[in-house]
Write an enzyme that holds these catalytic residues in place. Structure first.
Site, PDB file in Angstrom:
ATOM      1  N   TYR A 167     -10.909  -3.126   5.557  1.00  0.00           N
ATOM      2  CA  TYR A 167     -11.387  -1.750   5.469  1.00  0.00           C
ATOM      3  C   TYR A 167     -12.468  -1.559   6.523  1.00  0.00           C
ATOM      4  CZ  TYR A 167      -9.157  -0.329   1.074  1.00  0.00           C
ATOM      5  OH  TYR A 167      -8.249   0.036   0.104  1.00  0.00           O
ATOM      6  N   HIS A 199      -2.606   1.462   6.717  1.00  0.00           N
ATOM      7  CA  HIS A 199      -2.142   1.849   5.384  1.00  0.00           C
ATOM      8  C   HIS A 199      -2.662   3.216   4.960  1.00  0.00           C
ATOM      9  CE1 HIS A 199      -2.675   2.108   0.962  1.00  0.00           C
ATOM     10  NE2 HIS A 199      -1.428   1.713   0.978  1.00  0.00           N
ATOM     11  N   HIS A 280      -7.831   1.698   6.203  1.00  0.00           N
ATOM     12  CA  HIS A 280      -7.353   0.489   5.524  1.00  0.00           C
ATOM     13  C   HIS A 280      -6.207  -0.105   6.337  1.00  0.00           C
ATOM     14  CE1 HIS A 280      -5.176  -1.243   1.696  1.00  0.00           C
ATOM     15  NE2 HIS A 280      -5.534  -2.179   2.557  1.00  0.00           N
ATOM     16  N   HIS A 359      -1.248   8.050  -6.207  1.00  0.00           N
ATOM     17  CA  HIS A 359      -1.549   6.820  -5.472  1.00  0.00           C
ATOM     18  C   HIS A 359      -1.612   5.609  -6.387  1.00  0.00           C
ATOM     19  CE1 HIS A 359      -2.947   4.246  -2.293  1.00  0.00           C
ATOM     20  NE2 HIS A 359      -4.080   3.984  -2.918  1.00  0.00           N
ATOM     21  N   MET A 434      -4.258   0.377  -8.089  1.00  0.00           N
ATOM     22  CA  MET A 434      -4.988   1.617  -8.331  1.00  0.00           C
ATOM     23  C   MET A 434      -4.120   2.517  -9.209  1.00  0.00           C
ATOM     24  SD  MET A 434      -6.975   2.579  -4.801  1.00  0.00           S
ATOM     25  CE  MET A 434      -8.289   1.512  -4.180  1.00  0.00           C
TER      26      MET A 434
END
Length: 614
Positions: A167, A199, A280, A359, A434
């Site tokens: 990240y 990503h 990401h 997501h 997530m």
């Protein structure tokens, strides 16, 4: 739909839940031995020869062969009322195809064709019923947008290490602030050679106090960016840059907002001047590289009627308490947005949702955002039954949807872990999970996140644990204390949550004393039945409610522990009127009903060597 394929024999196209033939809804078109174009409706069973449907639902509209290409178009109802066909919905569907130069044979209306081979086939994720093609972006057709400007921000040859998750964060500044502007859309600018490793890109609005403006000017001018959420990232970034401007995820083409809604730019105009971008990368198995991917913002001084914002709903993402056992076919995790949070942040007139982005990560199978008002379940706000991690395009609602004060919402995420040997926790990495839904809405309200997490004691009760201890609990702020303030050291200590359960020691019951929670989870012989029991216990237990403003300050709640909504009137599954009338007709109840058919529309897409278009 119209398809073109470099083939002179037959072309098969269809719809699939997972990208394979098994369970697929397939149409095959060809020119028969007498020179007549034909199309037949099939369904897939395993990977063998497809089986011809007794009910034929595809109508051939055109067919031609030219220059080695076969081009044909067809139509079919969205809902054919045939259990062998797929109902076409807003879900992510896999468009499948195969083709061959060999000629099929019909004997007594029985279709026979040779195998197409392993090369002449493919699949692509698409959303078929979400309005078809996106409108053109302003840089593609400037004449449609005479007063629209562009603002690009990118990483600057950022170094991407060869590891699974990186990240990188960077501060950007919007400088065109002499007049008020609205953002009306955006598109990704992904460096061509890095398309397989980028990503997602998220842009956070920074609410910068006056005394911090020189500091953020320095960050923008001199700080090259660095690894997010570590000591390499200045603490002021995570403190002041928390509200969402936009989120791009792999597979998305970008977004143009409805013509009556825009997002303000410039802090003095109700938006933000400084932004933190979070990019990401997934670069496992590749060499170290550099990247300059980013986002192009479209903005205008022709202000829209309403100003919109983005809110996030779901389960706390960076948390080991988002726990998914291995060996599960469909393990459900719930993320709640309670009535007190919406009551304290949404005006009596409500807000209107215009767009959603669901997501999850690799184990995600299905996700939906349920909506409740005074115990009555309302239509689902967002849903994807066939979720594809590599195709996360946002969805524009066909009809804007109201959320009112005291409304409750639940994000339901289903995970598939039958091929996984170890439990999965929530986190930033792709191999973690997530459970989130982004909503773009208007008018803007002081609510950035409405999230939940299973209550501490009920979480461990589901695992047959009565009590645990460990320093890591304080750093995770569990049991949850809303007034607790995390330190920078706490944030660094818990950034890697992978091993958090290994630092939680079980103190009760006696037969488990001396073990860590991590060891217990690894020693458990997980079965589908155990997983089902656990998810029911957690669903019916208590939840911590996290209700946050755009500056990430907590909304003060009377109750920070809530329960799953009490449903007094569940949502009724609507029966297809088309299929009901068809059934009545087939039984002799009615005789003159013409079934309404809609042709499917798609944006022109080229996937060499097959093409499909509107």
């Amino acid at each position: 739909m119209e398809f073109s394929a470099r083939a002179s024999g037959y072309v098969g196209v269809g719809f699939s839940r997972h990208g394979g033939m098994d369970g697929g809804d397939i149409a095959i078109a060809w020119r028969d031995s007498e020179g007549f174009p034909r199309i037949l409706d099939f369904h897939g069973v395993g990977n063998g020869h497809p089986i011809q449907d007794s009910q034929q639902d595809y109508k051939l509209l055109s067919f031609k062969t030219e220059g080695g290409w076969t081009t044909f178009s067809f139509k079919r109802p969205w809902d054919t009322c045939d259990p062998k066909d797929m109902l076409i919905t807003d879900d992510t569907m896999r468009l499948i195809w195969a083709y061959s130069d060999s000629k099929p044979v019909m004997r007594d209306e029985a279709f026979s064709a040779s195998y197409h081979g392993s090369i002449n086939r493919g699949a692509k994720s698409v959303i078929l019923s979400d309005g078809g093609a996106l409108p053109p972006f302003p840089d593609e057709n400037p004449a449609l947008y005479p007063r629209v400007k562009t603002w690009d921000f990118r990483m600057d040859n950022a170094k991407v290490e060869p590891r699974s998750t990186t990240y990188l964060c960077k501060i950007e500044k919007f400088t065109d602030t002499k007049r008020k502007h609205h953002m009306i859309g955006w598109k990704p600018l992904i460096q061509k050679e890095n398309r397989n490793i980028v990503h997602h890109i998220v842009a956070f609005e920074c609410s910068v106090p006056a005394e911090q403006v020189p500091v953020f000017d320095h960050f923008h001018a001199s700080h090259p960016g660095g690894t997010c959420y570590t000591v390499n990232m200045p603490a002021a970034w995570s403190k002041h840059c928390v509200a969402f401007l936009l989120a791009w995820v792999v597979g998305s083409e970008g977004e143009m907002l409805p013509s009556h809604v825009g997002s303000p730019l410039g802090q003095e105009h109700g938006g933000a001047t400084y932004f933190m971008t979070e990019t990401h990368y997934e670069n496992l198995g590749h060499e170290a590289t550099t990247d300059s991917s980013g986002i192009r913002i479209f903005y205008t001084d022709e202000l829209r009627q309403y100003e919109g914002g983005v809110m996030l709903i779901g389960h706390q993402g960076h948390s080991p308490f988002l726990l998914i056992p291995p060996k599960q076919d469909n393990f459900v995790v719930n993320g709640l947005c309670g009535s007190e949070c919406t009551e304290k942040t949404i005006p009596p007139s409500g807000i209107r949702v215009v767009n959603s982005l669901v997501h999850m990560h690799l184990a995600g199978k299905r996700i939906r955002l349920r909506h409740f008002r005074n115990g009555t379940e309302l239509p689902v706000i967002a849903e994807d039954t066939y979720y594809d991690f590599n195709y996360q395009q946002s969805r524009t609602l066909k009809n804007e949807l109201f959320i009112l004060p005291t409304d409750e919402m639940v994000v339901e995420c289903e995970y598939h872990t039958t091929d996984v040997d170890k439990y999965i926790i929530g986190g930033l990495a792709t191999h973690q999970e997530m459970c989130q839904v982004f909503l773009f809405y208007y008018p803007r309200v002081p609510l950035a996140q409405c999230m939940s997490q299973y209550e501490f004691h009920d979480f461990f009760k589901g695992l047959n644990i009565d009590a645990v201890e460990g320093d890591v609990l304080k750093r995770l702020n569990v049991p949850y204390e809303p007034s607790a303030v995390s330190t920078e050291q706490d944030a660094e200590d818990i950034r890697d949550l992978e091993s958090a359960f290994n630092y939680m020691n079980i103190t009760s019951p006696l037969n488990l004393r001396g073990k860590t929670v991590g060891r217990l989870l690894e020693e458990t012989k997980w079965t589908g039945e155990k997983g089902m029991t656990l998810q029911k216990q957690w669903k019916n237990g208590r939840y911590y409610q996290y209700c946050s403003k755009p500056d990430m300050k907590n909304v003060v709640l009377k109750k920070h522990i809530i329960n799953y909504p009490t449903i007094t009137q569940p949502l009724k599954k609507e029966e297809s009127e088309v299929c009901r009338k068809q059934l009545l007709k087939s039984t002799g109840a009615i005789f003159n009903f013409n079934r309404f058919q809609l042709a499917l529309g798609l944006i022109v897409v080229a996937v060499f060597p097959i093409m499909f278009k509107k």
